[in-house]
Design an enzyme around this catalytic site. Structure first.
Site, PDB file in Angstrom:
ATOM      1  N   GLY A  84       0.825  -1.194   0.000  1.00 55.02           N
ATOM      2  CA  GLY A  84       0.000   0.000   0.000  1.00 55.02           C
ATOM      3  C   GLY A  84       0.863   1.248   0.000  1.00 55.02           C
ATOM      4  N   LEU A  85       0.206   2.381   0.237  1.00 53.30           N
ATOM      5  CA  LEU A  85       0.965   3.639   0.195  1.00 53.30           C
ATOM      6  C   LEU A  85       1.581   3.894   1.577  1.00 53.30           C
ATOM      7  CD1 LEU A  85       1.470   5.714  -2.064  1.00 53.30           C
ATOM      8  CD2 LEU A  85      -0.295   7.124  -1.041  1.00 53.30           C
ATOM      9  N   HIS A  86       2.602   3.103   1.887  1.00 52.42           N
ATOM     10  CA  HIS A  86       3.201   3.266   3.216  1.00 52.42           C
ATOM     11  C   HIS A  86       4.236   4.384   3.210  1.00 52.42           C
ATOM     12  CE1 HIS A  86       6.981   1.193   2.276  1.00 52.42           C
ATOM     13  NE2 HIS A  86       6.244   0.409   1.506  1.00 52.42           N
ATOM     14  N   ALA A  87       4.984   4.477   4.277  1.00 51.87           N
ATOM     15  CA  ALA A  87       5.806   5.673   4.496  1.00 51.87           C
ATOM     16  C   ALA A  87       6.682   6.077   3.312  1.00 51.87           C
ATOM     17  CB  ALA A  87       6.671   5.467   5.740  1.00 51.87           C
TER      18      ALA A  87
ATOM     19  N   ALA B 217       4.732   7.004   0.112  1.00 54.43           N
ATOM     20  CA  ALA B 217       3.975   8.227   0.416  1.00 54.43           C
ATOM     21  C   ALA B 217       4.905   9.425   0.415  1.00 54.43           C
ATOM     22  CB  ALA B 217       3.284   8.084   1.773  1.00 54.43           C
TER      23      ALA B 217
END
Lengths: 579, 86
Positions: free
Chosen positions: B12-15, B18
């Site tokens: 997913g759009l993790h750190a 992102a």
């Protein structure tokens, strides 16, 4: 003992001693307050900007190092940190909070971080919830950067100076010891401000309450300050330099004289014995306790252990700090006061709602009883560190017997819970309460059997008795210990405590005030606790006193007409006693 | 300008993604926002992006408004479609 010259400046002397040296002015615009006061939107924004930049630099260096030494995938987390700390919404949010809420940079960044942490915590993704640790890490780094900016300020001082500042924060003051500080002059503050108390502990002469000092002492050349009478002299005028040269020699001689009383018991001329204890604020002060030849520690202010932290100290941390003092000084008694925060001593990592009147608010034992888990950690740390049986626990800001009872029960509960702890020795200890709220003076008899001693916190007892904010320089003349009502209260207090069979001592600043010592002895105070540096001087003074004469003095003081008369009686008595 | 995109990377759009996305978005003058499930967030902020908690295969709208909206949309779409794949 007035100096025969017109002083250049006059303030309140709060820590005795004469010193000579150049002034170092801590510029107003540079001066930063750490925890307490909001200093305006611009100052706070600038403080945050600098702290944020400092953290960015730190992380960049760290990321580069990790990248070099470990590899790029490990450095990723620091890259994410960098992005978070440079995030425009985060930075913008902090500036916005400073502006809208009129809060310090510390509080503003805390508010923004906490809001973000809440969002992450509410996430249904484990990954995201784990990221709250990163936010907390960054929050700590910002907090430390905000606190450490003072350190950078002090590192500018490379040779011995007289430090001149508008005001000093507790954090700034605790950093003083390691620096080349001959003396301290501040524009604000009173005789019981932290600067004053710490200066006395460290034996640094200090003067407070000189308006415009930063401006007027921003000069070349040496000056002389006398922390006893609060005067400052420039060395330009004829004869001043020679005069003070002799004075400084006298001072060194007096110090050698009081050293004769080292390792001697404290006795009056007619053999009445008094115990002289030391007030300290940090484990590192124990060397001053032995150097000052104290018979024990009458007040170890535990909040300094909490104030030098950016997060709440753990059970382990606290146990270590208390053990250091208790073990080093054993078998001498060490009285440790439980956390006394609120009022003028807030903590950055404990949420404390703004109060209109913090001195009458949720502070000290009130705060602790409202946060029992937090408080129990401290109690358990105290009990665990008591491996030699020399611990006394002192409870601050008790306003009624029921509060003391609640604490005593909590202590016993903690002791029960520790029974299975491998390091718990179950040694004996004492519990006492601080008498600093006038109402408690009239409930002392009910304390009998519940606690074993009382210790009078004269600073606050006086403040609450005469209803004067002791930190307000405009009211310094009303904050007078010569107040007749106050002295009579001290007498009544002593009578009641002795009648109840309670140990009786003073741990406030007046305990070591030479003018008052004869009165305390006459009233029956058994233990006087003071800055370690004062002990030998007071012991020397007591050796010249006669208990019968002290009692006669007390009689005259108690029936004198007003404050002025009291002051004269005490001044005369000290002169006669020394002759 | 508005396009619908889908998260492709497994985590997913993790750190880190992102962060990269926010950094890229910040290069443009236009306002860049992400809209998902009725929430609209500033895409130039890593914190805001992370708080959306976008997962693999989740769809979202990229809303770009300003002088360089077109270049921004292209660049950011490319990032999502091509860069974040692992």
């Amino acid at each position: 003992m007035k100096h025969p010259f017109e002083p250049h400046l006059q303030g309140h002397g709060v820590s005795p001693g004469i010193v000579q040296g150049p002034a170092f002015v801590l510029r107003k615009k540079k001066l930063v307050q750490v925890e307490t006061h909001f200093q305006g939107v611009e100052v706070e924004s600038e403080r945050f900007r600098l702290a944020q930049r400092q953290v960015v630099n730190k992380i960049e260096k760290l990321a580069a190092k990790i990248q070099r030494e470990v590899g790029s995938s490990e450095a990723e987390i620091f890259e994410a940190h960098l992005m978070m700390i440079q995030d425009e919404e985060f930075i913008g949010g902090v500036y916005e909070q400073i502006k809208a809420q009129k809060v310090t940079a510390e509080r503003a960044s805390e508010l923004v971080f906490e809001a973000q942490i809440k969002v992450f915590e509410a996430s249904d993704s484990d990954y995201m919830r784990e990221r709250t640790l990163d936010l907390k890490d960054l929050q700590g780094q910002i907090a430390r950067a905000l606190a450490a900016e003072d350190d950078a300020l002090f590192s500018a001082i490379q040779s011995p100076v007289i430090l001149v500042a508008e005001d000093l924060t507790p954090t700034q003051t605790v950093n003083l010891e390691r620096r080349n500080i001959l003396g301290i002059i501040t524009e604000r503050g009173g005789s019981t401000s932290h600067t004053a108390i710490l200066a006395r502990t460290l034996g640094i002469p200090a003067i407070v309450g000189i308006e415009g000092a930063c401006e007027r002492l921003n000069i070349e050349g040496e000056m002389v300050m006398d922390g006893t009478d609060g005067t400052v002299y420039l060395l330009k005028e004829n004869g001043i330099r020679e005069y003070f040269f002799l004075k400084l020699q006298d001072q060194a001689q007096a110090l050698r004289d009081s050293n004769q009383f080292r390792d001697k018991p404290t006795l009056t001329k007619d053999g009445h014995s008094v115990s002289l204890f030391a007030n300290i604020g940090r484990p590192s002060d124990i060397s001053a306790v032995t150097a000052g030849d104290a018979e024990g520690v009458g007040l170890f202010r535990s909040e300094f252990c909490f104030m030098e932290q950016s997060s709440a100290p753990t059970l382990h941390d606290q146990t270590q700090k208390y053990s250091e003092v208790l073990n080093y000084l054993a078998p001498k008694e060490v009285v440790i006061r439980t956390l006394d925060i609120g009022g003028d001593k807030p903590l950055t990592y404990v949420p404390m709602p703004h109060e209109e009147n913090p001195f009458l608010g949720v502070r000290a034992i009130r705060f602790c009883l409202q946060h029992p888990d937090f408080f129990k950690t401290q109690i358990k740390a105290l009990l665990l560190s008591n491996t030699k049986g020399n611990l006394s626990i002192l409870i601050p800001m008790v306003s009624r017997v029921s509060e003391a009872k609640e604490v005593v029960e909590l202590v016993h509960q903690c002791s029960q819970e520790l029974q299975s702890h491998p390091d718990y020795r179950n040694e004996k200890f004492k519990i006492g309460v601080m008498v600093e709220i006038p109402a408690l003076v009239f409930e002392l008899r009910e304390l009998a059997g519940l606690v074993s001693f009382v210790s009078v916190g004269t600073n606050d007892l006086l403040q609450y008795s005469v209803a004067v904010d002791r930190l307000n320089p405009a009211l310094q003349s009303l904050y007078s210990p010569y107040n007749l009502g106050f002295i009579r209260m001290m007498k009544f207090l002593a009578d009641e405590a002795l009648a109840a069979g309670l140990g009786l001592g003073i741990c406030g600043e007046l305990g070591g005030n030479e003018a008052f010592v004869p009165l305390w002895i006459a009233m029956g105070y058994q233990k006087l606790s003071m800055s370690p540096k004062q002990i030998l001087t007071v012991r020397s003074l007591i050796s010249k006193l006669d208990l019968k004469l002290c009692r006669a003095l007390l009689e005259r003081v108690l029936c004198s007409s007003d404050e002025k008369a009291v002051k004269e009686l005490l001044a005369q008595f000290v002169v006669q006693g020394n002759s | 300008m508005e396009v619908t995109l889908k998260i492709k990377n497994a985590e997913g759009l993790h750190a880190r993604p992102a962060g990269i996305f926010a950094k890229k978005a910040a290069e443009f003058q236009s306002t860049v926002q992400i809209s998902v499930n009725g929430q609209i967030k500033n895409a130039k902020s890593i914190m805001a992006l992370m708080s959306l908690g976008l997962k693999k295969d989740q769809e979202f709208q990229l809303v770009v408004d300003g002088a360089d909206a077109e270049t921004a949309t292209t660049a950011l779409t490319e990032l999502i479609e091509k860069e974040f794949k692992q």
